[in-house]
Design an enzyme around this catalytic site. Sequence first.
Site, short mmCIF file in Angstrom:
data_model
loop_
_atom_site.label_atom_id
_atom_site.label_comp_id
_atom_site.label_asym_id
_atom_site.label_seq_id
_atom_site.Cartn_x
_atom_site.Cartn_y
_atom_site.Cartn_z
CB SER A 1 -0.85 -0.01 1.28
OG SER A 1 -1.48 1.23 1.49
CE1 TYR B 1 -4.31 -2.24 5.46
CE2 TYR B 1 -3.58 0.00 4.98
CZ TYR B 1 -4.06 -1.22 4.55
OH TYR B 1 -4.29 -1.44 3.21
P1 NAP Z 1 -11.60 -6.11 -0.05
O1 NAP Z 1 -12.50 -6.06 -1.22
O2 NAP Z 1 -12.19 -5.97 1.31
O3 NAP Z 1 -10.74 -7.44 -0.15
C1 NAP Z 1 -10.05 -8.02 0.92
C2 NAP Z 1 -9.79 -9.45 0.52
O4 NAP Z 1 -8.97 -10.07 1.50
C3 NAP Z 1 -11.08 -10.25 0.42
O5 NAP Z 1 -11.09 -10.96 -0.80
C4 NAP Z 1 -11.00 -11.19 1.61
O6 NAP Z 1 -11.58 -12.45 1.28
C5 NAP Z 1 -9.49 -11.35 1.78
N1 NAP Z 1 -9.14 -11.78 3.12
C6 NAP Z 1 -9.14 -11.05 4.27
N2 NAP Z 1 -8.77 -11.82 5.31
C7 NAP Z 1 -8.55 -13.06 4.81
C8 NAP Z 1 -8.17 -14.30 5.38
N3 NAP Z 1 -7.93 -14.43 6.70
N4 NAP Z 1 -8.04 -15.37 4.56
C9 NAP Z 1 -8.28 -15.27 3.24
N5 NAP Z 1 -8.62 -14.11 2.64
C10 NAP Z 1 -8.76 -13.04 3.42
O7 NAP Z 1 -10.52 -4.94 -0.13
P2 NAP Z 1 -9.35 -4.61 -1.18
O8 NAP Z 1 -9.20 -3.16 -1.10
O9 NAP Z 1 -9.55 -5.27 -2.47
O10 NAP Z 1 -8.10 -5.26 -0.41
C11 NAP Z 1 -7.19 -6.13 -1.03
C12 NAP Z 1 -5.77 -5.75 -0.61
O11 NAP Z 1 -5.47 -4.45 -1.12
C13 NAP Z 1 -5.54 -5.68 0.91
O12 NAP Z 1 -4.31 -6.30 1.22
C14 NAP Z 1 -5.45 -4.18 1.15
O13 NAP Z 1 -4.69 -3.88 2.30
C15 NAP Z 1 -4.80 -3.72 -0.12
N6 NAP Z 1 -4.94 -2.30 -0.42
C16 NAP Z 1 -6.18 -1.75 -0.58
C17 NAP Z 1 -6.30 -0.40 -0.87
C18 NAP Z 1 -7.63 0.26 -1.04
O14 NAP Z 1 -7.72 1.50 -0.99
N7 NAP Z 1 -8.69 -0.49 -1.32
C19 NAP Z 1 -5.15 0.39 -0.97
C20 NAP Z 1 -3.90 -0.20 -0.80
C21 NAP Z 1 -3.80 -1.55 -0.52
P3 NAP Z 1 -12.58 -13.28 2.22
O15 NAP Z 1 -13.26 -12.31 3.13
O16 NAP Z 1 -13.52 -13.95 1.25
O17 NAP Z 1 -11.71 -14.25 2.94
#
Ligand code: NAP
Length: 251
Positions: free
Chosen positions: A143, A156
Site C-alpha cells: 500500500s 495497518y
Molecule cells: P476487499 O474487497 O475488502 O478485499 C479483501 C480481501 O482479503 C477479500 O477478498 C478477503 O476475502 C481477503 N481476506 C481477508 N482476510 C482473509 C483471510 N484471513 N483469509 C483469506 N482471505 C482473506 O478490499 P481490497 O481493497 O480489495 O483489499 C485487497 C488488498 O489491497 C488488501 O491487502 C489491502 O490492504 C490492499 N490495499 C487496498 C487499498 C484500497 O484502498 N482499497 C489500498 C492499498 C492496498 P474473504 O473475506 O472472502 O476471505
Amino acid sequence: MKPFQDKVALVTGGSSGIGRATAIAFAEQGARVVIASRRAAESEETLRLVRAAGSDGLFVPTDVTREADLANLIARLDAVYGRLDFAFNNAGTLGDLVPITEQTPENFLHVMTTNVQSVLLGMKHQINYMRAHGGGSIVNNSSVYGLRAFPTGSVYAASKHAIIGLTKAAALEVATAGIRVNAVLPAVTYTEMSERVRVEAGLSPEESGAGHPISRVGQPSEIASAVIYLCSEGAGFITGHSLVLDGGMMA
Ligand code: NAP
C-alpha cells in the site's frame, strides 16, 4: 495466442475488490486462476467472471492466517493444474483504526497475521513449488501506507511497511532461481475496504479522491494491470521493486 496461455495464477483474497479485478485480468491474458479466500459465494462469482473473460479456474477455500491452508492451496493447484506461474498475495485487512493509545495485542496479532504472516508463509510455499517447477513471478499487495502512515492506522501501516521488507528479502533469496518478487503499493482504491473507511469518516466520494493529485481514487482494474505487467516477460529485469500506484499522492 494470449500472453499467459497455459499458465496458472494464484490470487489470495480473490473474492472481492483488487483480488477479483486481478483474477479477471489474469483470465483476460489467458491464465487459469486459483482463487484463495474464505467467502464461497463471492469467490464463485469471481470464477464466473473469470470464465466470462474466456478462461477457467478453481476456488480453494483458504484462510491465509493458517499455514495448513496455504500449504493445501499449493497441493490442490498442483493436483489440478500441475503448475504455478504467478502468485498475487493480496488478502488483507485494515483491522481496528484507532489511536496507538487504544491499540490492543488482539488487533496487532490479527492484522499482522492476516497481512504479514500470510505473505511470509504464502511465499514460503509458493517459492518451494516454483523453484521445483521452473520459476515464476510473485507480487505482494502492500500500500502507499507501506511508505507513509495516517493517524489511527499505526498497525495497518506497520503491516504494509513489513510487506515491502519481505518482498525485498524474498527477491534477493530467489534472484537466481528464475523467480521474481515485487510489490504493488496502491493509494485509495475503490473497494469494500476503502468504502468502509470513507463511510466511517463521513467523506463524500469527491472528498475521498481529493488526497490524490489526479482528484480521484483508483479503480481495482488499474491495480490489476500493474500486477499483470509485473508478471509479464516485459518486466523480466524487475525484482525487489515497490511499484507505487497512487494518482500522484507520493509525488
Ligand atoms: P476487499 O474487497 O475488502 O478485499 C479483501 C480481501 O482479503 C477479500 O477478498 C478477503 O476475502 C481477503 N481476506 C481477508 N482476510 C482473509 C483471510 N484471513 N483469509 C483469506 N482471505 C482473506 O478490499 P481490497 O481493497 O480489495 O483489499 C485487497 C488488498 O489491497 C488488501 O491487502 C489491502 O490492504 C490492499 N490495499 C487496498 C487499498 C484500497 O484502498 N482499497 C489500498 C492499498 C492496498 P474473504 O473475506 O472472502 O476471505
